[in-house]
Write a protein that holds these residues in place. Structure first.
Motif, PDB file in Angstrom:
ATOM      1  N   VAL A   1      16.590  47.866  -3.181  1.00 14.70           N
ATOM      2  CA  VAL A   1      16.450  47.761  -1.733  1.00 14.70           C
ATOM      3  C   VAL A   1      17.104  46.475  -1.272  1.00 14.70           C
ATOM      4  N   GLU A   2      17.902  46.576  -0.221  1.00 11.54           N
ATOM      5  CA  GLU A   2      18.499  45.391   0.396  1.00 11.54           C
ATOM      6  C   GLU A   2      18.120  45.363   1.870  1.00 11.54           C
ATOM      7  N   LEU A   3      17.985  44.174   2.371  1.00 12.87           N
ATOM      8  CA  LEU A   3      17.668  43.975   3.779  1.00 12.87           C
ATOM      9  C   LEU A   3      18.958  43.637   4.509  1.00 12.87           C
ATOM     10  N   PHE A   4      19.169  44.261   5.666  1.00  8.19           N
ATOM     11  CA  PHE A   4      20.296  43.917   6.518  1.00  8.19           C
ATOM     12  C   PHE A   4      19.829  43.956   7.963  1.00  8.19           C
ATOM     13  N   VAL A   5      20.600  43.339   8.838  1.00  6.27           N
ATOM     14  CA  VAL A   5      20.216  43.234  10.247  1.00  6.27           C
ATOM     15  C   VAL A   5      21.271  43.926  11.095  1.00  6.27           C
ATOM     16  N   THR A   6      20.798  44.814  11.968  1.00  2.00           N
ATOM     17  CA  THR A   6      21.669  45.497  12.921  1.00  2.00           C
ATOM     18  C   THR A   6      21.096  45.281  14.310  1.00  2.00           C
ATOM     19  N   ASP A   7      21.894  44.734  15.196  1.00  2.00           N
ATOM     20  CA  ASP A   7      21.451  44.448  16.567  1.00  2.00           C
ATOM     21  C   ASP A   7      20.164  43.627  16.584  1.00  2.00           C
ATOM     22  N   GLY A   8      20.065  42.691  15.661  1.00  2.00           N
ATOM     23  CA  GLY A   8      18.918  41.803  15.605  1.00  2.00           C
ATOM     24  C   GLY A   8      17.677  42.414  14.982  1.00  2.00           C
ATOM     25  N   ILE A   9      17.763  43.647  14.513  1.00  2.00           N
ATOM     26  CA  ILE A   9      16.597  44.327  13.929  1.00  2.00           C
ATOM     27  C   ILE A   9      16.776  44.419  12.414  1.00  2.00           C
ATOM     28  N   PRO A  10      15.826  43.881  11.656  1.00  2.00           N
ATOM     29  CA  PRO A  10      15.923  43.991  10.197  1.00  2.00           C
ATOM     30  C   PRO A  10      15.684  45.435   9.742  1.00  2.00           C
ATOM     31  N   ARG A  11      16.487  45.886   8.817  1.00  2.00           N
ATOM     32  CA  ARG A  11      16.374  47.244   8.270  1.00  2.00           C
ATOM     33  C   ARG A  11      16.551  47.174   6.757  1.00  2.00           C
ATOM     34  N   ARG A  12      16.018  48.189   6.088  1.00  2.00           N
ATOM     35  CA  ARG A  12      16.196  48.257   4.644  1.00  2.00           C
ATOM     36  C   ARG A  12      17.191  49.363   4.315  1.00  2.00           C
ATOM     37  N   GLN A  13      17.832  49.194   3.167  1.00  2.00           N
ATOM     38  CA  GLN A  13      18.804  50.190   2.728  1.00  2.00           C
ATOM     39  C   GLN A  13      18.739  50.270   1.205  1.00  2.00           C
ATOM     40  N   LEU A  14      18.776  51.490   0.679  1.00  2.00           N
ATOM     41  CA  LEU A  14      18.843  51.672  -0.765  1.00  2.00           C
ATOM     42  C   LEU A  14      20.291  51.579  -1.205  1.00  2.00           C
ATOM     43  N   ILE A  15      20.543  50.781  -2.199  1.00  2.00           N
ATOM     44  CA  ILE A  15      21.867  50.639  -2.796  1.00  2.00           C
ATOM     45  C   ILE A  15      21.788  51.250  -4.190  1.00  2.00           C
ATOM     46  N   TRP A  16      22.565  52.303  -4.423  1.00  2.00           N
ATOM     47  CA  TRP A  16      22.529  53.020  -5.693  1.00  2.00           C
ATOM     48  C   TRP A  16      23.560  52.478  -6.665  1.00  2.00           C
ATOM     49  N   THR A  17      23.170  52.417  -7.918  1.00  2.00           N
ATOM     50  CA  THR A  17      24.061  52.074  -9.020  1.00  2.00           C
ATOM     51  C   THR A  17      23.963  53.219 -10.019  1.00  2.00           C
ATOM     52  N   ASP A  18      25.096  53.853 -10.289  1.00  2.00           N
ATOM     53  CA  ASP A  18      25.130  54.989 -11.190  1.00  2.00           C
ATOM     54  C   ASP A  18      25.912  54.604 -12.444  1.00  2.00           C
ATOM     55  N   THR A  19      25.355  54.901 -13.610  1.00  2.00           N
ATOM     56  CA  THR A  19      26.003  54.529 -14.861  1.00  2.00           C
ATOM     57  C   THR A  19      27.175  55.444 -15.202  1.00  2.00           C
ATOM     58  N   SER A  20      27.227  56.615 -14.563  1.00  2.00           N
ATOM     59  CA  SER A  20      28.319  57.558 -14.830  1.00  2.00           C
ATOM     60  C   SER A  20      28.485  58.489 -13.634  1.00  2.00           C
ATOM     61  N   LEU A  21      29.581  59.208 -13.641  1.00  2.00           N
ATOM     62  CA  LEU A  21      29.810  60.208 -12.601  1.00  2.00           C
ATOM     63  C   LEU A  21      28.752  61.303 -12.688  1.00  2.00           C
ATOM     64  N   ALA A  22      28.396  61.709 -13.892  1.00  2.00           N
ATOM     65  CA  ALA A  22      27.366  62.739 -14.058  1.00  2.00           C
ATOM     66  C   ALA A  22      26.025  62.272 -13.489  1.00  2.00           C
ATOM     67  N   ALA A  23      25.677  61.008 -13.681  1.00  2.00           N
ATOM     68  CA  ALA A  23      24.426  60.475 -13.138  1.00  2.00           C
ATOM     69  C   ALA A  23      24.445  60.500 -11.615  1.00  2.00           C
ATOM     70  N   ALA A  24      25.572  60.123 -11.026  1.00  2.00           N
ATOM     71  CA  ALA A  24      25.693  60.131  -9.567  1.00  2.00           C
ATOM     72  C   ALA A  24      25.566  61.553  -9.027  1.00  2.00           C
ATOM     73  N   LEU A  25      26.232  62.491  -9.678  1.00  2.00           N
ATOM     74  CA  LEU A  25      26.161  63.881  -9.213  1.00  2.00           C
ATOM     75  C   LEU A  25      24.789  64.492  -9.479  1.00  2.00           C
ATOM     76  N   ALA A  26      24.154  64.129 -10.580  1.00  2.00           N
ATOM     77  CA  ALA A  26      22.800  64.622 -10.861  1.00  2.00           C
ATOM     78  C   ALA A  26      21.821  64.111  -9.807  1.00  2.00           C
ATOM     79  N   ARG A  27      21.970  62.852  -9.412  1.00  2.00           N
ATOM     80  CA  ARG A  27      21.122  62.303  -8.338  1.00  2.00           C
ATOM     81  C   ARG A  27      21.317  63.099  -7.055  1.00  2.00           C
ATOM     82  N   ARG A  28      22.577  63.393  -6.746  1.00  2.00           N
ATOM     83  CA  ARG A  28      22.860  64.185  -5.537  1.00  2.00           C
ATOM     84  C   ARG A  28      22.264  65.591  -5.661  1.00  2.00           C
ATOM     85  N   LEU A  29      22.343  66.174  -6.845  1.00  2.00           N
ATOM     86  CA  LEU A  29      21.773  67.507  -7.055  1.00  2.00           C
ATOM     87  C   LEU A  29      20.259  67.489  -6.867  1.00  2.00           C
TER      88      LEU A  29
END
Length: 177
Positions: free
Chosen positions: A93-121
């Motif tokens: 989770v990372e915190l960022f600010v848009t228009d003065g409002i703090p928001r959270r965002q998930l930043i994904w790290t995938d060890t492989s293309l298959a892992a990224a596609l499996a997450r999407r599936l």
């Protein structure tokens, strides 16, 4: 509404198809090498397929077919293979600010293309409405599709060629009787 693009792409790989203008049905080889696999997955992958990715991508394709067939049969999904492949995805989770409002965002790290596609599936399977996943109603076609119509009355994976071929077949049966 969810669009299970990856599920359909993987589940339809290797199924015979006959596009307009083609005399006979043909089936694509399923992820035969890195070059062909890159082309087959181009609309869902954010990078080219490497030879090292092929074994896990084939496992993911098989798991997609199994999941789609289980959904169509009204059976419970076996999630073990998809979950094992998706285990290579981690988020922070990372915190960022848009228009003065703090928001959270998930930043994904995938060890492989298959892992990224499996997450999407996993995301697609958890959001789809099972009764909208269908097999094309044209007897000569075995492709799967997701019915996004409001009335849930779509019958063919595509109007061209299956819709018009099926209407043509029915018309010929009527006129020959």
């Amino acid at each position: 509404m969810v669009n299970p693009q990856l599920l359909l792409l993987l589940a339809n790989l290797g199924r015979p198809r006959r596009p307009s203008g083609v005399a006979a049905p043909y089936a694509q080889p399923i992820l035969p090498d890195a070059t062909v696999a890159s082309a087959q997955l181009a609309e869902v992958a954010d990078r080219p397929v490497a030879e090292a990715d092929l074994a896990d991508l084939r496992r993911l394709q098989r798991a997609s077919v199994d999941a789609a067939e289980a959904i169509l049969a009204g059976e419970a999904l076996d999630c073990a293979e998809v979950n094992a492949l998706a285990a290579g995805s981690c988020a922070r989770v990372e915190l960022f600010v848009t228009d003065g409002i703090p928001r959270r965002q998930l930043i994904w790290t995938d060890t492989s293309l298959a892992a990224a596609l499996a997450r999407r599936l996993v995301e697609e399977l958890s959001a789809l409405e099972p009764d909208r996943l269908r097999r094309c109603a044209r007897p000569a076609c075995d492709l799967l599709f997701y019915d996004t119509t409001r009335s849930r009355t779509r019958r063919w994976h595509a109007e061209d060629p299956c819709g018009w071929r099926e209407r043509q077949r029915v018309h010929r049966l009527r006129t020959s009787s």
